[in-house]
Each structure stands twice: as structure tokens, then as C-alpha cells.
Design a protein around this motif. Structure first.
Motif, PDB file in Angstrom:
ATOM      1  N   ASP A  40       0.830  -1.347  -0.474  1.00 26.76           N
ATOM      2  CA  ASP A  40       0.161   0.221   0.565  1.00 26.76           C
ATOM      3  C   ASP A  40       1.221   1.248   0.178  1.00 26.76           C
ATOM      4  OD1 ASP A  40       0.865  -0.228   2.820  1.00 26.76           O
ATOM      5  OD2 ASP A  40      -0.408   0.162   3.702  1.00 26.76           O
ATOM      6  N   LYS A  41       2.199   0.845  -0.538  1.00 24.82           N
ATOM      7  CA  LYS A  41       3.104   2.363  -0.735  1.00 24.82           C
ATOM      8  C   LYS A  41       3.495   2.684  -1.275  1.00 24.82           C
ATOM      9  CE  LYS A  41       8.162   3.237   1.081  1.00 24.82           C
ATOM     10  NZ  LYS A  41       9.351   2.777   0.548  1.00 24.82           N
ATOM     11  N   GLN A  42       3.048   3.549  -1.812  1.00 22.00           N
ATOM     12  CA  GLN A  42       3.047   4.886  -3.594  1.00 22.00           C
ATOM     13  C   GLN A  42       4.919   5.092  -3.305  1.00 22.00           C
ATOM     14  OE1 GLN A  42       0.590   7.524  -4.412  1.00 22.00           O
ATOM     15  NE2 GLN A  42       2.368   8.171  -6.191  1.00 22.00           N
ATOM     16  N   LEU A  43       5.368   4.654  -5.004  1.00 21.57           N
ATOM     17  CA  LEU A  43       6.557   4.798  -5.057  1.00 21.57           C
ATOM     18  C   LEU A  43       6.721   6.254  -5.628  1.00 21.57           C
ATOM     19  CD1 LEU A  43       7.882   1.010  -5.573  1.00 21.57           C
ATOM     20  CD2 LEU A  43       8.145   2.361  -3.688  1.00 21.57           C
ATOM     21  N   PRO A  44       7.927   6.312  -5.912  1.00 19.63           N
ATOM     22  CA  PRO A  44       7.862   7.886  -6.470  1.00 19.63           C
ATOM     23  C   PRO A  44       8.749   7.228  -7.192  1.00 19.63           C
ATOM     24  CG  PRO A  44      10.125   7.573  -4.570  1.00 19.63           C
ATOM     25  CD  PRO A  44       9.036   6.112  -4.569  1.00 19.63           C
ATOM     26  N   THR A  45       8.314   7.671  -8.964  1.00 13.55           N
ATOM     27  CA  THR A  45       8.971   7.556 -10.221  1.00 13.55           C
ATOM     28  C   THR A  45       9.895   8.768 -11.069  1.00 13.55           C
ATOM     29  OG1 THR A  45       6.682   8.359 -10.850  1.00 13.55           O
ATOM     30  CG2 THR A  45       6.733   5.649 -10.899  1.00 13.55           C
ATOM     31  N   PHE A  46      10.464   8.052 -11.830  1.00  9.43           N
ATOM     32  CA  PHE A  46      11.258   9.650 -12.513  1.00  9.43           C
ATOM     33  C   PHE A  46      11.316  10.651 -13.133  1.00  9.43           C
ATOM     34  CE2 PHE A  46      13.944   4.369 -13.312  1.00  9.43           C
ATOM     35  CZ  PHE A  46      14.971   4.869 -12.783  1.00  9.43           C
ATOM     36  N   THR A  47       9.888  11.234 -13.469  1.00  7.75           N
ATOM     37  CA  THR A  47       9.692  12.081 -13.745  1.00  7.75           C
ATOM     38  C   THR A  47       8.550  12.680 -13.276  1.00  7.75           C
ATOM     39  OG1 THR A  47       9.288  10.635 -15.941  1.00  7.75           O
ATOM     40  CG2 THR A  47      11.033  11.388 -16.150  1.00  7.75           C
ATOM     41  N   THR A  48       7.903  13.505 -14.561  1.00  3.50           N
ATOM     42  CA  THR A  48       6.183  13.485 -13.864  1.00  3.50           C
ATOM     43  C   THR A  48       5.522  12.452 -13.439  1.00  3.50           C
ATOM     44  OG1 THR A  48       4.239  15.570 -14.421  1.00  3.50           O
ATOM     45  CG2 THR A  48       6.711  13.995 -16.284  1.00  3.50           C
ATOM     46  N   SER A  49       4.560  12.721 -13.529  1.00  9.44           N
ATOM     47  CA  SER A  49       3.813  10.906 -13.268  1.00  9.44           C
ATOM     48  C   SER A  49       2.539  11.554 -14.425  1.00  9.44           C
ATOM     49  CB  SER A  49       2.972  11.943 -11.458  1.00  9.44           C
ATOM     50  OG  SER A  49       2.375  12.315 -11.926  1.00  9.44           O
ATOM     51  N   ILE A  50       2.527  13.069 -15.262  1.00 11.32           N
ATOM     52  CA  ILE A  50       0.929  12.812 -15.844  1.00 11.32           C
ATOM     53  C   ILE A  50       2.748  12.887 -16.770  1.00 11.32           C
ATOM     54  CG2 ILE A  50      -0.152  14.358 -16.973  1.00 11.32           C
ATOM     55  CD1 ILE A  50      -0.132  15.660 -14.050  1.00 11.32           C
ATOM     56  N   HIS A  51       1.903  12.208 -17.793  1.00 16.48           N
ATOM     57  CA  HIS A  51       2.124  12.215 -19.208  1.00 16.48           C
ATOM     58  C   HIS A  51       1.141  12.166 -20.489  1.00 16.48           C
ATOM     59  CE1 HIS A  51       5.506  10.150 -18.176  1.00 16.48           C
ATOM     60  NE2 HIS A  51       5.151   9.752 -16.820  1.00 16.48           N
ATOM     61  N   GLN A  52       1.759  11.940 -21.835  1.00 17.56           N
ATOM     62  CA  GLN A  52       0.506  12.611 -23.147  1.00 17.56           C
ATOM     63  C   GLN A  52      -0.060  11.606 -23.194  1.00 17.56           C
ATOM     64  OE1 GLN A  52       2.089  15.173 -25.757  1.00 17.56           O
ATOM     65  NE2 GLN A  52       1.009  17.135 -24.602  1.00 17.56           N
ATOM     66  N   SER A  53       0.813  10.042 -22.871  1.00 18.57           N
ATOM     67  CA  SER A  53       0.564   8.931 -23.607  1.00 18.57           C
ATOM     68  C   SER A  53       0.863   8.235 -22.492  1.00 18.57           C
ATOM     69  CB  SER A  53       1.626   8.905 -24.743  1.00 18.57           C
ATOM     70  OG  SER A  53       2.692   7.835 -24.697  1.00 18.57           O
ATOM     71  N   LEU A  54       0.120   6.182 -22.573  1.00 17.53           N
ATOM     72  CA  LEU A  54      -0.279   5.923 -21.830  1.00 17.53           C
ATOM     73  C   LEU A  54       1.149   4.783 -22.083  1.00 17.53           C
ATOM     74  CD1 LEU A  54      -1.206   4.247 -19.423  1.00 17.53           C
ATOM     75  CD2 LEU A  54      -2.694   2.514 -21.610  1.00 17.53           C
ATOM     76  N   SER A  55       1.632   4.794 -23.127  1.00 14.82           N
ATOM     77  CA  SER A  55       2.372   3.864 -23.702  1.00 14.82           C
ATOM     78  C   SER A  55       3.944   4.191 -22.716  1.00 14.82           C
ATOM     79  CB  SER A  55       2.812   4.718 -25.103  1.00 14.82           C
ATOM     80  OG  SER A  55       4.204   3.594 -25.583  1.00 14.82           O
ATOM     81  N   ASN A  56       4.672   6.107 -23.040  1.00 13.47           N
ATOM     82  CA  ASN A  56       5.363   7.008 -22.080  1.00 13.47           C
ATOM     83  C   ASN A  56       5.082   6.224 -20.756  1.00 13.47           C
ATOM     84  OD1 ASN A  56       6.490   7.441 -24.102  1.00 13.47           O
ATOM     85  ND2 ASN A  56       5.318   9.602 -24.035  1.00 13.47           N
ATOM     86  N   CYS A  57       3.613   5.684 -19.965  1.00 12.59           N
ATOM     87  CA  CYS A  57       3.433   5.874 -18.987  1.00 12.59           C
ATOM     88  C   CYS A  57       3.682   4.264 -18.432  1.00 12.59           C
ATOM     89  CB  CYS A  57       2.456   6.067 -18.205  1.00 12.59           C
ATOM     90  SG  CYS A  57       1.592   7.475 -18.297  1.00 12.59           S
ATOM     91  N   LEU A  58       3.840   3.070 -18.959  1.00 17.31           N
ATOM     92  CA  LEU A  58       4.485   2.819 -19.377  1.00 17.31           C
ATOM     93  C   LEU A  58       5.648   2.104 -18.953  1.00 17.31           C
ATOM     94  CD1 LEU A  58       1.632   0.131 -20.823  1.00 17.31           C
ATOM     95  CD2 LEU A  58       1.707   0.992 -18.052  1.00 17.31           C
TER      96      LEU A  58
END
Length: 101
Positions: A40-58
Motif C-alpha cells: 500500500d506504499k506509493q513509490l516515487p517514479t523518475f519523471t513527472t507523473s503526468i504523461h501525454q501517452s499511456l505508452s510513455n507511462c508504462l
């Protein structure tokens, strides 16, 4: 959309949750926000959490996994029933990005 995988981080078994939030800005533009949780712990990812494509998110999740010793068991995938059908289609089409070699 919420997707869960069983897997391990540095050899320790755990459950990973990916939350994908799509925001349709217009007929031709969308933004995606993604969260990765271990237990239940959220991990910080490398870049911004908002992307223009789902592919970039994944792809970001893949890079984060690779850098942090996280392995997903692809066959353990569970998708929560509350979702937008179009998001599921996009996720299935782009899911390869999570499991790149």
C-alpha cells in the motif's frame, strides 16, 4: 484503471499495483497519470507523473522496475472491474512496454 501483479523486489515477494488515471482533455488530447504501489506504499517514479501517452507511462514503470530490482509475474495480472473500456484497449496494446527485455 487499476492493475495488480504479484512479483518480487530484490528477492522479496510482494504485490505491485499500477493505477492509471486518464484525463481526456478533448477529442484529440489526453493526459495520463500513473502511480506504482508496493503493497500500500506509493513509490516515487523518475519523471513527472503526468504523461501525454499511456505508452510513455508504462515505459517509465519499466525503467523504474529495472532500476529498482522489481520483477512482475505477467501471468498474475489482475485488472480491477471498474475501468473505461478504451483504457483497457490502450493498456493491452501498450502492455509490452512493461515487459521489455
Amino acid at each position: 484503471m487499476v492493475v495488480q501483479y504479484q512479483g518480487e523486489q530484490y528477492g522479496k515477494s510482494t504485490t505491485f499495483t499500477i493505477r492509471i488515471i486518464g484525463n481526456n482533455l478533448s477529442k484529440s488530447s489526453s493526459n495520463y497519470q500513473i502511480d506504482l504501489l508496493v503493497g500500500d506504499k506509493q513509490l516515487p517514479t523518475f519523471t513527472t507523473s503526468i504523461h501525454q501517452s499511456l505508452s510513455n507511462c508504462l515505459k517509465e514503470i519499466y525503467l523504474f522496475r529495472k532500476h529498482n530490482g522489481i520483477k512482475f509475474n505477467e501471468s498474475s495480472e489482475k485488472i480491477a472491474p471498474k475501468l473505461v473500456p478504451y483504457d483497457l484497449v490502450l493498456f493491452n496494446y501498450n502492455k509490452y512496454a512493461l515487459f521489455m527485455a
